[in-house]
Structures are given as structure tokens and as C-alpha cells.
Design a protein around this motif. Sequence first.
Motif, mmCIF file in Angstrom:
data_model
loop_
_atom_site.group_PDB
_atom_site.id
_atom_site.type_symbol
_atom_site.label_atom_id
_atom_site.label_comp_id
_atom_site.label_asym_id
_atom_site.label_seq_id
_atom_site.Cartn_x
_atom_site.Cartn_y
_atom_site.Cartn_z
ATOM 1 N N ARG A 110 0.875 -1.283 -0.070
ATOM 2 C CA ARG A 110 0.112 0.107 0.154
ATOM 3 C C ARG A 110 1.006 1.281 -0.044
ATOM 4 O O ARG A 110 1.188 1.683 0.907
ATOM 5 C CB ARG A 110 -0.846 -0.024 1.311
ATOM 6 N N ALA A 113 2.681 4.493 0.016
ATOM 7 C CA ALA A 113 2.365 5.699 0.879
ATOM 8 C C ALA A 113 3.522 6.678 1.220
ATOM 9 O O ALA A 113 4.618 5.981 1.051
ATOM 10 C CB ALA A 113 1.741 5.343 2.227
ATOM 11 N N SER A 158 5.021 4.707 5.927
ATOM 12 C CA SER A 158 4.466 3.630 6.117
ATOM 13 C C SER A 158 4.802 2.725 7.280
ATOM 14 O O SER A 158 5.913 2.499 7.689
ATOM 15 C CB SER A 158 5.111 2.440 5.170
ATOM 16 N N TRP A 195 2.654 0.243 9.159
ATOM 17 C CA TRP A 195 1.652 -0.565 9.290
ATOM 18 C C TRP A 195 2.098 -2.193 9.754
ATOM 19 O O TRP A 195 2.484 -2.299 10.983
ATOM 20 C CB TRP A 195 0.547 -0.746 8.126
ATOM 21 N N ARG A 240 -4.429 7.521 6.073
ATOM 22 C CA ARG A 240 -4.142 6.991 4.502
ATOM 23 C C ARG A 240 -4.325 8.011 3.590
ATOM 24 O O ARG A 240 -3.429 8.387 2.781
ATOM 25 C CB ARG A 240 -4.822 5.844 4.226
ATOM 26 N N GLU A 293 0.215 5.535 6.147
ATOM 27 C CA GLU A 293 -0.358 3.934 5.987
ATOM 28 C C GLU A 293 -0.269 3.385 7.625
ATOM 29 O O GLU A 293 0.896 3.083 8.036
ATOM 30 C CB GLU A 293 0.292 3.102 5.089
#
Length: 390
Positions: free
Chosen positions: A34, A36, A39, A41, A350, A355
Motif C-alpha cells: 500500500r 504511502a 508506511s 503498518w 491514509r 499507512e
Amino acid sequence: MTDAALSSAGDPFGLRSLDIDELRAKRGAKWQFRPAAYSAWVADMDFPVAPAITDALREVVDRNEFGYPAWGAPGDVSPAATLFAPRMAERFGWDPDPTRVHDLVDVIQGVRATVHHLSEPGDGVVLHLPSYHPFLHTIDEMDRRLVPVEWRDGAFDYDTLDAELAASGAAVWIVCHPHNPLGHVMRRPELERIAEIAERHDVVLISDEIHADLTMPGHDHVPLALLGEDVAARTVTVTSASKAFNLAGLRWAVMHAGSDRMHEAMTSLPGHYLGAPNLMAVVATVAAWTEGGAWLDAVLGVLDENRLALPGMLAEHVPGAVCKVPDATYLAWVDCRALDLGGNPAKVFRERGVELSPGSQFGPPGEGHVRINIATSPAVLAATVAAMAG
Ligand SMILES: Cc1ncc(COP(=O)(O)O)c(C=O)c1O
């Protein structure tokens, strides 16, 4: 000394001097799955792994040793599994029985194998909530019944669980210790309470201790099986080097089956049923566990600094977001309910280019929360939290 030499003396493993563009170019899930601006996450660290690990892996490459390993005879465990018992004894004062140690491909395999062998569809599985989501998926996908222990006002509610077990029972209890996503380290009285409830209701304990090496100063990790012979005999411990040493893509983990039933289940499986350990993962784990101590200490130093700085960073950039400072792990649980961002604040962050893991992923009590991964340099963490402001 030059500036470069000074900075490498203060940061010998390059943990504080991460380049954000190099991070964004990394090919793994954290930065690509994902994309970004920042990040934070999935539970991978931004840090380069210990030089002892890259040296050991490089030696395998340089020597072109990709064939069947010399430790692969039937009935053998890998050198990493052989190291497990002495390492637990040295680090945590727990003496696992080496004859009950089994190689795994990953920790969740050990959790699922235990749920499969020690419970039936429809049986209860106890789980602390919020919870690392693969445990929730395990219960769901294996048609077991979730028996929750909820986090209320800074503690897990064992009284309600006790009453529920008296009414409907459970076969297995997945204990995540230290806890993901709360970063909670269970002290001895809490572990004793878990053991006592499990014993009274005859529940087998799966203790996932993958985050134990990431216990922060001021806290002690007590392996669940260390509590006594009765507890050890109903406990299946699973762990690996993958979180503390940042090796999640390599795939190796270990199980200690204190439970006779689980040990018998593991030894009676047909050969190759669970596959065989990955050579590179075993080499990396042996290097981590024998030579990675200085690197791990340096990582703990940065994580300790980050976890203590996080509440202040949030107060400055995202006032109203309240963080539970983790006692262990590099995952921080942040309550965003006062921010008025709705049930899924991660969606808003987001849109701002950051993220994070949505709290709802960890079960219904996680609504309005996010989980932040703080395993990065203090500067990248500061930029991440600043970007959360939008
Ligand atoms: C508590 C816990 N258990 C297990 C895992 C994953 O382990 P594995 O990749 O070995 O299944 C993680 C990864 O974040 C974790 O936090």
C-alpha cells in the motif's frame, strides 16, 4: 574523528540514519503493498538486519550451498531448533525439554496445527481482544467459537471470561505474550491468573512469545511455561527470531509442545506433512541467536527512545490521539476516538499519506484506534507522526 566516523561510532548498525527514499524503494509488502509517503503498518522493521545475519547468508551464497542441508535426516531438528532450549534458559530462565521442540515454517502454522489437533469445529477458543488478526482468522476459518477476553480500562477482564468458561467451556486459549497490538507484557500475577483459569476449565494454552526479545527496559518477559510443571504440561509455546531480528520473509519458527497430546500429534504426523525448514532461515536464526546480541541491544535502544517520544509527538501533531506506551514490541496502540475521524481513522490517515494498521482489523474493540509501527529511525517516526496531522 570525522563526522562520518563519529556518527557510525554512535550508530554502528545504521539504525538512526535511514534514508526515506531508500525505504520507499524497498520491494517488500511494507512499502509496496500500500504505497504511502510514510508506511507504519505491517510488523516489519525499517532497520537493516544484524551484520552477523547478512554475513552468514552471504557465506551460503558465496559457497553456493543451496542443496539439502546436513541436518535434514528424518527425526533431526534444525540447528536453530537445537539452539532454542539453551537460548530460553539463558535469556528467560526457562528450561524447555529439547525432546519436545519441533521446527515450523512459521508461528501461525504452529497455532493452527495446535487448534486443529486439540479442538473440534464448534469448540471455544479463548482470545484476548483486541488481537493480532491472524488469530481471529484462525478461529473463523477453522470454525471455532471465539471466547473473548476484553481489554477494559487498562487490564484484561478475566472475571467475565471465568464466568463464560463456566457456562460454555473452551478447548484452547491463544495467549499472545507480549501482546500484539497492545504491547502489553503480562506480569507474573496475570500469568498465574491465566494458568489458574486454564487449569480449572481444562483449557490448553498456546503461548505465542514471538515478541519476547523486544521487551523494553523496566519490564521482564516470563515465559508462560516457566510458571510450574502443571502449566508447562498444558502449554504449547511458539516463537521465532523473525520479529526481533526482522526476518519475516525467511520463514522458520519453533514449537515447544509441553502438552503431551500436542507432542504426540507432532511426532505422529507423516514425514514432510509440515514441510521442512528453510536453509537460509535456519542460518539466519542461528546467526541472530548466537551473534546478534549487540545489534538487538542497539535496536531496543532506538525502540525505547521512540516509544517514550511517541505520546509527545502525538500531542503535538494529532492532539487528542492517546497512545498506550508499549511495554514490549515495536507496535503502539493509539486511541483516536476523541478525534472525531469515525470508526476507521486509518482511512483518514491514509488520505494524508500515512499507512497505519486500522484498529478494527484487531476485532471490534479496535474501532476508532490505529496501530503504529515505531520500528524506524527517530527522524522517520517524527516525520510519520507529523504527516498524520494532514
Ligand atoms: C504475535 C505474532 N505472532 C505471529 C506473527 C507472525 O509470525 P509468522 O510470520 O512466523 O507466522 C506475528 C507477526 O507480526 C505476530 O505479531
